[in-house]
Motif scaffolding. Structure first.
Motif, short mmCIF file in Angstrom:
data_model
loop_
_atom_site.label_atom_id
_atom_site.label_comp_id
_atom_site.label_asym_id
_atom_site.label_seq_id
_atom_site.Cartn_x
_atom_site.Cartn_y
_atom_site.Cartn_z
N LEU A 89 0.81 -1.21 0.00
CA LEU A 89 0.00 0.00 0.00
C LEU A 89 0.85 1.27 0.00
O LEU A 89 0.48 2.28 -0.60
CB LEU A 89 -0.95 0.01 1.19
N GLY A 90 2.01 1.23 0.67
CA GLY A 90 2.93 2.37 0.62
C GLY A 90 3.30 2.67 -0.83
O GLY A 90 3.32 3.83 -1.27
N ASP A 91 3.59 1.60 -1.57
CA ASP A 91 3.91 1.77 -3.00
C ASP A 91 2.70 2.26 -3.79
O ASP A 91 2.84 3.08 -4.70
CB ASP A 91 4.38 0.43 -3.58
N VAL A 92 1.51 1.75 -3.46
CA VAL A 92 0.30 2.17 -4.17
C VAL A 92 0.09 3.68 -3.99
O VAL A 92 -0.22 4.40 -4.95
CB VAL A 92 -0.93 1.38 -3.70
N VAL A 93 0.30 4.16 -2.75
CA VAL A 93 0.15 5.60 -2.50
C VAL A 93 1.15 6.38 -3.36
O VAL A 93 0.79 7.38 -3.99
CB VAL A 93 0.35 5.93 -1.00
N ALA A 94 2.38 5.89 -3.42
CA ALA A 94 3.41 6.61 -4.19
C ALA A 94 3.06 6.65 -5.68
O ALA A 94 3.13 7.71 -6.30
CB ALA A 94 4.77 5.93 -3.98
#
Lengths: 440, 440
Positions: free
Chosen positions: B317-322
């Motif tokens: 999810l951290g990557d999805v936000v980015a």
């Protein structure tokens, strides 16, 4: 290759000199990573003529006119390594409003008035990066700002001041008192001539404000941080901690909580006992580490050197690479995220645990009287241990040692409990009061 | 508010389910952080009808046609949680070439053929993020990709496989052999029914390739990684390590070196002894940690949970936000950085140290003969300890224990030394051979 990205360096002390050195040594790699070379447009210093040894830089680049340097058309990025509130704030606001990206290590300014910088960055459409402001070389702010953005951070617990960690590690290792350990730290260069900012917790409090702001998407300033230093930590406290299988660390803690007003955050800096089994317990000497507890990610820890020229310069240069790349791509990093805007809870409402060591009269009814004080303040006792004073089987006549560890309770209730205990005539003295963190 | 960023999820197992749950629970926060809501466009699974408990998602979103889902015009970001080389590679290449950003946890694919994915991302002008592929929830790849870009990484040493770390921790704690500890790990759910990928080091080798690629700006594949698992680690090895004040860990090591061809890198996975004082030594159970040594930053360590649904989902999810933010800003992250293109050195040339425990005949000239073998292979001895066999003063008659720890030498020279020692008639048996890492 693309035309160079040009840097204005403000300050050329320990960190500034190391930035200059790294820019020189790594120039080929940096250019490859950025897609354009980095060039120093100028270096603002107090005295141009000072001997800077073999610093690999053209002396003609030095100037005593920082504002003039910042305003030059050929400056793309301003790197501030001066510190303090003014004139640093005015310089950086000038740069950001003019659309120049800023990289800064200035924790005091960010903690006191980060909002002004963030607003100026938004106004000028410029990047504001400050990885070096907290925990030196440890890549910490970027993970908090970006990697954990899909998660929900519940608590950040950090050892973010190397000087105090060195002093507490020395007290733990040798049994020395605070004054003696401070003297050793000063001799070895780990403490400054005036150690106030470190030992009174001001430095850690500034970092706590920055960490809390990022972790909880809320503007937190240094004034919001409850702060206690380590000057009152005694050899007896250290011995008490050891007896509990703990060690004492100066912790910065930012924790999410819930009360009648909804979600809140409490931010504080104080010495506390932590169990030896906690990952932060083994962070010794001048090292820093930050322990993060997130909803989905669980427990994370970041560890490394928190200070020093080269480690700080590494963090500064990491930011320089990022803003230079953004510049070439014509983009900007995500701006300040303060949407959550949580209320900052005062220390009295923060939930903490206390370890209280008392010297009491050894006669019937004492334990009942002491326990009654805790009960009146609605503080629940986790463990209690009573034995003859002095620890041995003989003891000190009619005195006894009583050690109480509480469950979590509002800090104000715990402080009031200690206050009332001090007033009991059966309590000869309060030998040690320490908060306890990192327990199950 | 801006129109939503729409996700295609590929796979809905442990990690996928937790991603769905977090998207649901954190939807308000995620939207605030991104500046637009996230929406699930569809979830590709093997069987649509399967009972998924109380997963908070519209059952109509499930599909058995991943390619159809990827190709839909209303899909912006593809999140791959299926694993394996094919068909995952074809799907992701399809998505990236079509300009859709990809978030993946697929370490095997990245380590086997990351180049194809990076090339497709460059071709399509799309983002490729894979934080979850190494060390689960620990924000590690972004720091390596970005924060340390102003520095020069010399060495990365990691514990990146939770199953083997659990097994080795159990062997260390109880004195159990490998088989017994594996059984316990399987019962507790830390090891899979077929533990080959973990215990033979395949999983760690894939992660080592990814870490080495990022740390050294060089394409490194799983085939470049020297790999040894932990199946040969014996209770005697564990005891030898303890006697040296060490513990055994399965390490992945990527190190920069210099030889006649200029700068090179060696990448390897094998069990090794490390001193208890090393920060990696206290990483127990199924935790992961990665220790980084950089020129300016010095020593850094990243610690946290390496596996599990929620921790991995946090990284995803951290990557999805980015990537969602990049999408809204109309920009892309820096693409693959492989400019350094260092030669990967074979294991025989990697510099290592050995701890060798021998059972020898106790008679004059034995030490001279043994020392002669080391000298012939140009291996320098750091410490040697000889005592009666069995450790006690009485010993086992005319045998003796001989423990040798070497200085660093090329691994091939060390292996050849051990081979020749095995052939000496005065050497009754080679009780334990282990590499030593993390020493001074």
């Amino acid at each position: 290759m693309t035309s160079p990205v040009r840097l204005a360096l403000l300050g050329c002390g320990t960190v500034g000199s190391d930035v200059v050195r790294l820019l020189h040594e790594q120039s080929v790699d940096l250019a490859a990573r950025i897609g354009a070379p980095l060039e120093i447009a100028g270096i603002a210093v107090r005295r141009v003529g000072r001997d800077r040894g073999d610093l690999p830089v053209d002396p003609a680049l030095f100037t005593t006119d920082p504002l003039g340097l910042i305003k030059r058309d050929d400056v793309d990025v301003v790197v501030e390594m001066v510190g303090g509130i003014e004139p640093a704030r005015s310089w950086l606001v000038e740069a950001l409003r003019a659309g120049k990206s800023v990289v800064t290590a200035n924790k005091a300014l960010l903690a006191e008035d980060g909002a002004t910088l963030h607003d100026a960055a938004a106004e000028g459409g410029a990047d504001l990066y400050y990885e070096a402001s907290v925990a030196g070389a440890i890549p910490l702010l970027r993970p908090l700002r970006e990697s954990l953005h899909g998660d929900r951070i519940n608590r950040v617990t950090g050892i973010v001041n190397g000087t105090t960690n060195f002093i507490l590690s020395a007290m733990d290792a040798t049994g020395a008192g605070f004054a003696e350990a401070l003297e050793e730290a000063t001799e070895l260069g780990y403490a400054e001539a005036d150690p106030t900012a470190d030992v009174e917790g001001f430095d850690a409090a500034a970092k706590a404000a920055i960490l809390a702001s990022l972790a909880f998407h809320t503007r937190v300033t240094a004034a919001d941080v409850h702060r206690e230093g380590i000057t009152e930590v005694t050899a007896a406290d250290v011995a008490s901690a050891k007896a509990m299988g703990c060690t004492i660390k100066l912790l910065c803690i930012a924790a999410r909580g819930t009360d009648g007003r909804g979600e809140t955050v409490s931010v504080r800096v104080h010495p506390a006992m932590i169990p030896l089994s906690h990952p932060l317990a083994s962070v010794g000497d001048a090292f820093n580490a930050v322990f993060v507890e997130a909803e989905a990610a669980g427990q994370l820890m970041f560890y490394g050197r928190g200070a020093g020229g080269a480690p700080t310069a590494s963090a500064v240069l990491g930011d320089v690479v990022a803003v230079a790349r953004n510049r070439l791509a014509g983009v900007h990093a995500a701006s300040e995220s303060a949407y959550a805007d949580l209320a900052v809870r005062p220390m009295g409402e923060a939930l903490t645990r206390y370890h209280i060591s008392l010297d009491v009269a050894d006669r019937p009814g004492v334990l009942a009287a002491v326990a009654g004080v805790f009960a009146r303040h609605d503080v629940s006792i986790a463990t209690v241990r009573q034995g003859p004073a002095g620890g041995g089987p003989a003891g000190r006549g009619d005195d006894a040692d009583l050690v109480v560890v509480t469950h979590v309770a509002p800090d104000a209730a715990l402080a009031a409990t200690v206050g009332e205990l001090r007033g009991l005539d059966i309590v000869r003295s309060v030998a040690s009061v320490l908060r306890v963190e990192g327990g199950a």
